[in-house]
Write a protein that holds these residues in place. Structure first.
Motif, PDB file in Angstrom:
ATOM      1  N   SER A 268       2.628  40.270  29.110  1.00  6.71           N
ATOM      2  CA  SER A 268       1.863  39.304  28.336  1.00  6.71           C
ATOM      3  C   SER A 268       1.336  38.197  29.725  1.00  6.71           C
ATOM      4  O   SER A 268       1.919  38.300  30.694  1.00  6.71           O
ATOM      5  N   GLN A 269       0.436  37.315  29.309  1.00  2.00           N
ATOM      6  CA  GLN A 269      -0.086  36.355  30.599  1.00  2.00           C
ATOM      7  C   GLN A 269       1.267  35.353  30.907  1.00  2.00           C
ATOM      8  O   GLN A 269       1.242  35.127  31.850  1.00  2.00           O
ATOM      9  N   ASP A 270       1.887  34.881  29.741  1.00  4.75           N
ATOM     10  CA  ASP A 270       2.992  34.351  29.955  1.00  4.75           C
ATOM     11  C   ASP A 270       4.012  34.699  30.857  1.00  4.75           C
ATOM     12  O   ASP A 270       4.711  34.181  31.694  1.00  4.75           O
ATOM     13  N   GLU A 271       4.226  35.850  30.715  1.00  4.77           N
ATOM     14  CA  GLU A 271       5.342  36.796  31.395  1.00  4.77           C
ATOM     15  C   GLU A 271       4.770  36.937  32.604  1.00  4.77           C
ATOM     16  O   GLU A 271       5.721  36.559  33.676  1.00  4.77           O
ATOM     17  N   THR A 272       3.539  36.802  33.008  1.00  9.84           N
ATOM     18  CA  THR A 272       3.170  37.252  34.226  1.00  9.84           C
ATOM     19  C   THR A 272       3.392  35.811  35.064  1.00  9.84           C
ATOM     20  O   THR A 272       3.614  35.601  36.096  1.00  9.84           O
ATOM     21  N   LEU A 273       2.833  34.568  34.429  1.00 16.69           N
ATOM     22  CA  LEU A 273       3.105  33.363  35.124  1.00 16.69           C
ATOM     23  C   LEU A 273       4.489  33.085  35.537  1.00 16.69           C
ATOM     24  O   LEU A 273       4.738  32.573  36.365  1.00 16.69           O
ATOM     25  N   ALA A 274       5.436  33.689  34.684  1.00 17.34           N
ATOM     26  CA  ALA A 274       6.714  33.497  34.940  1.00 17.34           C
ATOM     27  C   ALA A 274       7.317  34.130  35.980  1.00 17.34           C
ATOM     28  O   ALA A 274       8.479  34.116  36.441  1.00 17.34           O
TER      29      ALA A 274
ATOM     30  N   TYR B   5       1.300  27.018  42.408  1.00 12.58           N
ATOM     31  CA  TYR B   5       1.283  27.591  40.886  1.00 12.58           C
ATOM     32  C   TYR B   5       0.026  27.439  40.387  1.00 12.58           C
ATOM     33  O   TYR B   5      -0.559  28.461  39.807  1.00 12.58           O
TER      34      TYR B   5
ATOM     35  N   SER C 218      -1.938  30.798  38.998  1.00  8.84           N
ATOM     36  CA  SER C 218      -2.274  30.851  37.544  1.00  8.84           C
ATOM     37  C   SER C 218      -3.873  30.965  37.325  1.00  8.84           C
ATOM     38  O   SER C 218      -4.332  31.684  36.449  1.00  8.84           O
TER      39      SER C 218
END
Length: 338
Positions: free
Chosen positions: A272-278, A301, A305
């Motif tokens: 997911s996009q959130d996992e990638t940001l993490a 960041y 992002s």
């Protein structure tokens, strides 16, 4: 000059130690790096364009700030892509710094008594100075706040990270013409103090040729951040492999390019996009702490992002395992055909 003459001329420059890049000669991109030639020989990065609402290829020439063009690429630029204009990459790679005088600053050039090496189509001039052995910034007068070290109006410095168009390149405005001056200006001939418009300017320091800059403070050693684990026995491709490849790309072609590549692979493989940001902390702990020009500049960041958001605007492609299966099927089909 015809294609063969252009190639021989550029090859002679490279043999003499000058790093060259191809430039456009017409239209609004005149004097800018040649789009088709650089992209066509692999010197580009992919970025999301808000204006075009898609990922586009952007030509990159930073590698020529450190190394000279290979003959195969030079041939392709001239004979395949029709390049007729070249620029010199200034700085240590070519051993020269260029002082770029536009018409508004020719009175300063006359007062200094220097013979320019190149006359430009606009009526300006280029003066080549031997590179001093330390990093010389590429800058304009407006980029310096202290008036004592501000360049005279119309004078720019093309140092490390810059370039100037070379003769006999000809644009729609005219040709760049080499004068009879061949010897680079010795920096010792640059006066320390110059009166311009009633103001005293420390010229030699302003152009970065007074002395080597003070060494930058050493950054504290960075701590390597481990790659996060999102799920036990995760069937998706191993994150560490993706991060390692992205980091390698970041060291070779820039942190934004590595981050964008990483985001696309994550997207394609079901993350997911959130996992990638993490992954930011792990990624940033492994990539250079300098930009593509060698300046210390933290990779933020927000930059990461933005790359991630650009990647996730596009539909996912086949995941890695399906791509490999497709490649294997093609190899078997080719083998059967033979």
């Amino acid at each position: 000059m015809n294609a063969q003459q252009t190639y021989e001329y550029a090859r002679a420059l490279v043999a003499a130690g000058v790093s060259v890049i191809p430039v456009e000669t017409a239209g609004e991109r005149a004097k800018k790096p040649h789009y088709k030639a650089l992209v066509g020989t692999g010197f580009f990065e992919e970025k999301f364009s808000k204006r075009a609402d898609r990922v586009v290829k952007v030509p990159r020439w930073e590698s020529f700030q450190k190394e000279h063009v290979r003959d195969a690429d030079l041939r392709a630029w001239v004979f395949r892509f029709g390049v007729r204009g070249f620029a010199m990459v200034t700085g240590e790679v070519s051993g020269l710094v260029a002082l770029d005088f536009d018409p508004a600053s020719l009175d300063v050039l006359a007062r200094l008594g220097w013979t320019p090496h190149v006359r430009t189509p606009s009526g300006g001039a280029h003066v080549y100075v031997r590179h001093p052995g330390w990093r010389v910034k590429t800058l304009t007068g407006s980029s310096v706040k202290d008036a004592r070290f501000r360049l005279p109006e119309g004078l720019d410095v093309r140092g490390d990270g810059g370039y100037v168009v070379l003769p006999p390149t000809e644009t729609e405005k005219g040709a760049y013409i080499r004068t009879g001056e061949r010897k680079p200006l010795d920096r010792e001939l640059i006066p320390e103090l110059l009166q311009v418009g009633g103001k005293a300017i420390y010229l030699k320091a302003a152009v970065g040729l007074m002395h080597a800059p003070a060494p930058e403070a050493q950054a504290a050693p960075r701590q390597i951040v481990p790659v996060p684990v999102f799920a036990e026995h995760d069937p998706r491709p191993y994150l560490g492999t993706m991060v390692d490849k992205a980091v390698g790309l970041a060291w070779e072609r820039g942190r934004n390019e590595g981050g964008f590549w990483l985001a696309r692979q994550m997207r394609d493989n079901g993350y997911s996009q959130d996992e990638t940001l993490a992954l930011y902390e792990a990624y940033v702990s492994l990539v250079p702490d300098t930009d593509t020009h060698g300046h210390r500049d933290p990779y933020t960041y927000d930059e990461y992002s933005t790359s991630v958001a650009s990647a996730f605007r596009r539909a996912a492609r086949n995941p890695w395992d399906e791509r490999e299966n497709t490649k294997e099927a093609r190899r078997k089909a080719q083998g059967a055909a033979l």
